[in-house]
Design a protein around this motif. Structure first.
Motif, PDB file in Angstrom:
ATOM      1  N   ARG A 272      -4.395  12.683  11.442  1.00 21.16           N
ATOM      2  CA  ARG A 272      -4.586  11.617  12.420  1.00 21.16           C
ATOM      3  C   ARG A 272      -5.919  10.898  12.221  1.00 21.16           C
ATOM      4  N   ASP A 273      -5.901   9.941  11.311  1.00 16.52           N
ATOM      5  CA  ASP A 273      -7.127   9.201  11.025  1.00 16.52           C
ATOM      6  C   ASP A 273      -7.431   8.242  12.162  1.00 16.52           C
ATOM      7  N   ASN A 274      -8.403   7.337  11.907  1.00 13.94           N
ATOM      8  CA  ASN A 274      -8.871   6.466  12.980  1.00 13.94           C
ATOM      9  C   ASN A 274      -7.836   5.446  13.423  1.00 13.94           C
ATOM     10  N   GLN A 275      -6.674   5.366  12.763  1.00 13.98           N
ATOM     11  CA  GLN A 275      -5.617   4.474  13.225  1.00 13.98           C
ATOM     12  C   GLN A 275      -4.724   5.166  14.250  1.00 13.98           C
ATOM     13  N   SER A 276      -5.053   6.412  14.608  1.00 14.88           N
ATOM     14  CA  SER A 276      -4.318   7.181  15.616  1.00 14.88           C
ATOM     15  C   SER A 276      -2.837   7.299  15.273  1.00 14.88           C
ATOM     16  N   THR A 277      -2.568   7.596  14.036  1.00 19.23           N
ATOM     17  CA  THR A 277      -1.183   7.756  13.615  1.00 19.23           C
ATOM     18  C   THR A 277      -0.662   9.105  14.082  1.00 19.23           C
ATOM     19  N   SER A 278       0.641   9.198  14.159  1.00 11.58           N
ATOM     20  CA  SER A 278       1.257  10.435  14.634  1.00 11.58           C
ATOM     21  C   SER A 278       1.545  11.397  13.495  1.00 11.58           C
ATOM     22  N   GLU A 279       1.130  11.016  12.259  1.00  7.61           N
ATOM     23  CA  GLU A 279       1.382  11.907  11.127  1.00  7.61           C
ATOM     24  C   GLU A 279       0.152  11.961  10.242  1.00  7.61           C
ATOM     25  N   ASP A 280       0.073  13.001   9.417  1.00  5.26           N
ATOM     26  CA  ASP A 280      -1.063  13.152   8.515  1.00  5.26           C
ATOM     27  C   ASP A 280      -0.978  12.107   7.404  1.00  5.26           C
ATOM     28  N   LYS A 281      -2.158  11.790   6.814  1.00  7.74           N
ATOM     29  CA  LYS A 281      -2.210  10.806   5.741  1.00  7.74           C
ATOM     30  C   LYS A 281      -2.938  11.375   4.541  1.00  7.74           C
ATOM     31  N   THR A 304      -0.546   5.980   1.122  1.00 14.42           N
ATOM     32  CA  THR A 304       0.760   5.822   1.767  1.00 14.42           C
ATOM     33  C   THR A 304       1.709   5.016   0.883  1.00 14.42           C
ATOM     34  N   ASP A 305       1.173   4.017   0.212  1.00 17.87           N
ATOM     35  CA  ASP A 305       2.007   3.140  -0.607  1.00 17.87           C
ATOM     36  C   ASP A 305       2.521   3.854  -1.858  1.00 17.87           C
ATOM     37  N   LEU A 306       1.836   4.938  -2.272  1.00 19.92           N
ATOM     38  CA  LEU A 306       2.238   5.626  -3.498  1.00 19.92           C
ATOM     39  C   LEU A 306       3.640   6.202  -3.368  1.00 19.92           C
ATOM     40  N   ALA A 307       3.944   6.823  -2.227  1.00 20.60           N
ATOM     41  CA  ALA A 307       5.265   7.440  -2.045  1.00 20.60           C
ATOM     42  C   ALA A 307       6.372   6.403  -2.136  1.00 20.60           C
ATOM     43  N   SER A 308       6.153   5.227  -1.506  1.00 19.84           N
ATOM     44  CA  SER A 308       7.190   4.194  -1.561  1.00 19.84           C
ATOM     45  C   SER A 308       7.364   3.667  -2.985  1.00 19.84           C
ATOM     46  N   ARG A 309       6.263   3.564  -3.731  1.00 17.51           N
ATOM     47  CA  ARG A 309       6.370   3.094  -5.116  1.00 17.51           C
ATOM     48  C   ARG A 309       7.112   4.108  -5.982  1.00 17.51           C
ATOM     49  N   LYS A 310       6.823   5.383  -5.751  1.00 14.05           N
ATOM     50  CA  LYS A 310       7.532   6.407  -6.519  1.00 14.05           C
ATOM     51  C   LYS A 310       9.019   6.413  -6.172  1.00 14.05           C
TER      52      LYS A 310
END
Length: 618
Positions: A272-281, A304-310
């Motif tokens: 949960r970085d400073n963007q207050s996301t509900s999942e780990d990054k 995050t973009d790496l997974a979508s590119r893969k």
């Protein structure tokens, strides 16, 4: 018997193509899977290389801003330590109020957070915030490392949370000497929170950690005063004794997982970085030491973009595998669709060739564009030089026409003297005509050299000659102006690394700008123009100062921008300083506006000092 044999042959005939079909199908699946895996790995490698380049560029940028924030105030403790009133206050406890006021004025002018003075025991005896509720005066900070370094005779620097204000800052210190004895310490506190605000506004994930691995500057406030790893008890005890981070509880940052990228960078997972996301990054961690401060700068690239590119690469591989299977079925069946397949293959080959041809054209076009850009820049320099000559043409014509008119008069006079057989006077007239011809020839020859295109080769150039040549071209303008011209050449030849014609163009631009500024200022003449040289073994500075109206502080950041000008419409394109700045940079030098207390403007052209040519040594 015959029927049985026929049945066996038929069965074997059906099995043979089926086995080939299965073999080709399995081979196709294997090749497609390998292709998918390879494409995914290649995509990942390319993505990491791109992030690595971007991260290194960001690190260099942010490291320079951090160092600039510190270097901006480096001089303040030295100024304080050299002040006479400061010495009297420390040695005789005199003039405390005057020193407080002086520190306040310096603090306001420089933009520092606080400027203060400590005696030998670490007690603050004067401070720029002496009138504030949280004044430092009377507090004792002997436990701070920056005081201990300075009282030992060294300069000190230390980042900490203020013991009185609770506000973090960078402390720079310097000893105050009386003779050879240290009688106190001068300190400046720098507020570096603006860097954090800038990083946050830019949406960047940046942090700075000290040599203990504790984060004290961060674009994410939740990361501050956390450590990148476990801190041992002795380090925690030292930090407590130094009161470095006040009452903050130092705990390790919540790094859930650590790996290494193909390029050797750490991959970390934060909850949960400073963007207050509900999942780990996941982040790619770039780092760069800031050696003069003993800090480490970190930059986090979002993965995050790496997974979508893969996934996209895997999908492409799967699609390609399916295509191979379909092609295999078509080939094995040997159906009528072969013609369609050949057409499709031909179309795809044609598209690939067209794409390849287009790519080659784009590469060639880019090469041509870059060459045109370089030529355009050279033409811009030449055009600006010719424009300057055009603006000075009236004065130059007058400078040439005067000797020509005088020669005509001397020639007529010589003719009459010869008729009278006064040969001696006629010879004197002819000598005067010869001198004027040499003068005009010198002016025309130098104008021809100046107007010609530079060879764009930097060599060892004698700077005093360049100054004289520039003044020769500007002589009509200088003679016309009501001007006190103070030229201070060096006592011996001074050589710099430059191109002679382009260096002369810089000087002409700067001198013309000074003349224009003084003439348009409305001030009563005489005006003053001063040119002098400061040189050492590494750098040579050419300084040009005028007593004109100076440059508005709001215009200083844009003074070297192309097409920026404060002249009235029609009197300038705003290219002179921009072109001069670009030429100076191409020489490996710099052109700056120097802030000074006197009226007017002071430009400084810094160039590399060059050794004298071998011919001079011979």
């Amino acid at each position: 018997m015959n029927h049985s044999t026929a049945a066996v042959v038929t069965t074997e005939g059906h099995k043979s193509p089926l086995g080939k079909y299965l073999l080709i199908l399995v081979t196709t699946l294997i090749l497609g899977s390998l292709l998918s895996i390879g494409l995914t790995q290649w995509t990942e490698q390319q993505h990491f290389e791109s992030l690595d380049q971007q991260g290194n560029a960001r690190l260099e940028l942010y490291a320079s801003t951090v160092q600039a924030a510190k270097q901006r105030f480096d001089y303040l403790p030295y100024i304080v330590s050299r002040d006479q009133q400061v010495g009297l206050l420390l040695s005789e406890r005199r003039d405390q109020l005057a020193v407080n006021k002086k520190l306040k004025s310096w603090q306001i002018e420089s933009g520092a957070a606080v400027l203060y003075l400590m005696d030998q025991t670490g007690e603050v005896v004067a401070s720029s915030n002496w009138q504030e509720q949280k004044s430092f005066v009377g507090n004792n900070y002997h436990f701070r490392p920056y005081f201990q370094d300075a009282i030992a005779g060294n300069t000190g620097q230390f980042f900490a949370v203020g013991a009185s204000t609770g506000e973090p800052g960078l402390f720079l210190s310097r000893p105050v000497f009386q003779g050879k004895q240290i009688i106190g310490v001068a300190v400046v506190k720098i507020d570096m929170t603006q860097l954090e605000h800038d990083w946050t506004r830019g949406g960047e994930r940046v942090l700075v950690a000290d040599n203990d691995g504790i984060i004290f500057l961060s674009s994410n406030p939740q990361w501050k005063y956390n450590s990148l790893s476990m801190i041992d008890a002795s380090t925690l005890d030292r930090l407590t004794a130094e009161k470095k981070y006040g009452s903050s509880l130092i705990t390790p940052l919540n790094i859930l997982e650590q790996k290494v990228s193909p390029l050797g960078h750490r991959i970390i997972k934060l909850a949960r970085d400073n963007q207050s996301t509900s999942e780990d990054k996941n982040f790619l961690l770039h780092q760069r030491p800031i050696s003069d401060l003993n800090w480490t700068l970190y930059y986090l690239s979002d993965l995050t973009d790496l997974a979508s590119r893969k996934r996209s690469a895997l999908l492409i591989g799967m699609l390609f595998t399916i295509l191979l299977i379909l092609l295999t079925v078509i080939i094995v069946n040997r159906s009528q669709s072969r013609r369609l397949l050949e057409v499709r293959v031909a179309k795809r080959t044609q598209a690939l060739n067209e794409t390849n041809s287009q790519l080659i054209k784009e590469i060639n076009s880019r090469i041509q564009t870059e060459e045109q850009l370089r030529q355009t820049h050279e033409e811009l320099i030449q055009a600006e030089k010719l424009a300057a000559l055009g603006q000075m043409s009236a004065g130059i014509v007058h400078e040439i026409s005067q000797p020509l008119s005088a020669m005509q008069t001397f020639a007529a006079s010589a003719r009459l003297l010869l008729q009278r057989e006064d040969k001696q006077s006629a010879l004197e007239n002819l000598d005067d005509i010869s001198n004027m011809i040499r003068r005009v020839s010198s002016i025309v020859s130098h104008l021809k050299n100046f107007a010609s295109k530079s060879r764009d080769i930097t060599t060892s150039i004698e700077i005093n000659n360049v100054i004289n040549n520039a003044l020769l071209i500007l002589r009509p303008r200088l003679d016309k102006a009501t001007l006190v011209l103070d030229i201070q050449p060096t006592k011996s030849p001074c050589f710099v690394v430059a191109d002679e014609i382009k260096l002369e163009q810089i000087l002409i631009n700067l001198i013309r700008n000074a003349l224009d500024a003084m003439e348009q200022s409305g001030q009563e003449p005489p005006h003053q123009l001063r040119i002098w040289i400061e040189s050492n073994d590494e750098k040579t500075d050419l300084l040009i100062a005028d007593n004109g109206p100076g440059i508005d502080p709001d215009d200083l950041p844009r003074v070297f921008d192309p097409f920026f000008t404060t002249k009235p419409p029609g009197e300038g394109l705003g290219l002179g300083l921009s072109v001069s700045y670009g030429i100076a940079k191409a020489f490996g030098g710099d052109l700056t506006v120097v802030e000074h207390t006197a009226e007017g403007t002071l430009f400084k052209l810094s160039l590399d000092t060059a050794p004298a040519p071998e011919s001079l040594h011979d």
